[in-house]
Design an enzyme around this catalytic site. Sequence first.
Site, PDB file in Angstrom:
ATOM      1  N   LYS A 125      -2.809  -8.973   6.529  1.00  0.00           N
ATOM      2  CA  LYS A 125      -2.883  -8.130   7.724  1.00  0.00           C
ATOM      3  C   LYS A 125      -4.307  -8.079   8.272  1.00  0.00           C
ATOM      4  O   LYS A 125      -4.527  -8.198   9.477  1.00  0.00           O
ATOM      5  CB  LYS A 125      -2.405  -6.710   7.406  1.00  0.00           C
ATOM      6  CG  LYS A 125      -2.149  -5.908   8.672  1.00  0.00           C
ATOM      7  CD  LYS A 125      -1.915  -4.456   8.393  1.00  0.00           C
ATOM      8  CE  LYS A 125      -3.042  -3.680   9.034  1.00  0.00           C
ATOM      9  NZ  LYS A 125      -3.279  -2.375   8.485  1.00  0.00           N
ATOM     10  N   ASP A 153       1.431  -3.507  10.924  1.00  0.00           N
ATOM     11  CA  ASP A 153       1.081  -2.283  10.191  1.00  0.00           C
ATOM     12  C   ASP A 153       2.319  -1.383  10.167  1.00  0.00           C
ATOM     13  O   ASP A 153       3.409  -1.784  10.587  1.00  0.00           O
ATOM     14  CB  ASP A 153      -0.127  -1.582  10.837  1.00  0.00           C
ATOM     15  CG  ASP A 153       0.232  -0.951  12.171  1.00  0.00           C
ATOM     16  OD1 ASP A 153       1.314  -1.260  12.734  1.00  0.00           O
ATOM     17  OD2 ASP A 153      -0.553  -0.126  12.668  1.00  0.00           O
TER      18      ASP A 153
END
Length: 218
Positions: free
Chosen positions: A120, A138
């Site tokens: 991420k 997220d």
Amino acid sequence: MTRREAAEFYRRLAEANPHPETELESVNVYTLLVAVVLSAQATDAGVNRATRALFAAVDTPAAMVALGEEGLKRHIRTIGLFNTKAKNVIALSEALIARHGGAVPRDRAALEALPGVGRKTANVVLNVAFGEETFAVDTHIFRVGNRTGLARGKTVLAVEKKLDSITPAPFRVHAHHWLILHGRYVCKARRPECWRCIEHDLCAFRPKTPAPATRAAA
Ligand code: SF4
């Protein structure tokens, strides 16, 4: 959601906010990387409060190494998991100097090889710093993707791959920002504000949250 509906979903987000930006503050690519590492399980606002003074004094890997782990902890002790994060930021700064001449690499594998940097974080840096079409999933994007039917998946990687396949040009670079902001301010975790949502008719979520006045009258 069909490809045509997905394109319309993004078209509306783009129309409402043509130039979305990350709310995480930074002064260069290196400090962006540090800010994203610090933001794990923390709010952007909380990270910004701690990094304003830090980044005014320290904006290179060499300066961070010189500051040292204890010095860094004094700046970031209001952020969750600050002990581990301080260790990682010093280690990744040393690695940037040793492996990349102090620069942040524009390369997923090289980014993910840095301490404290996962998929991420690499996606955010590649997107925000280098303009690449990556989808940093997220908690907000995971929720919005599944709720709306835009990108359903049981894992963040599954949602990321679905977004990659369904998001059309010219929305691919900004998609991750639009979806985060939509999740943060409208399609909220506990009570999505469907009554004022521009995606109301495209979204698969049922039942939609009614406007507060309607609820009071019911
Ligand atoms: S209609 Fe409701 S559930 Fe669907 S995207 Fe909008 S706020 Fe979220």
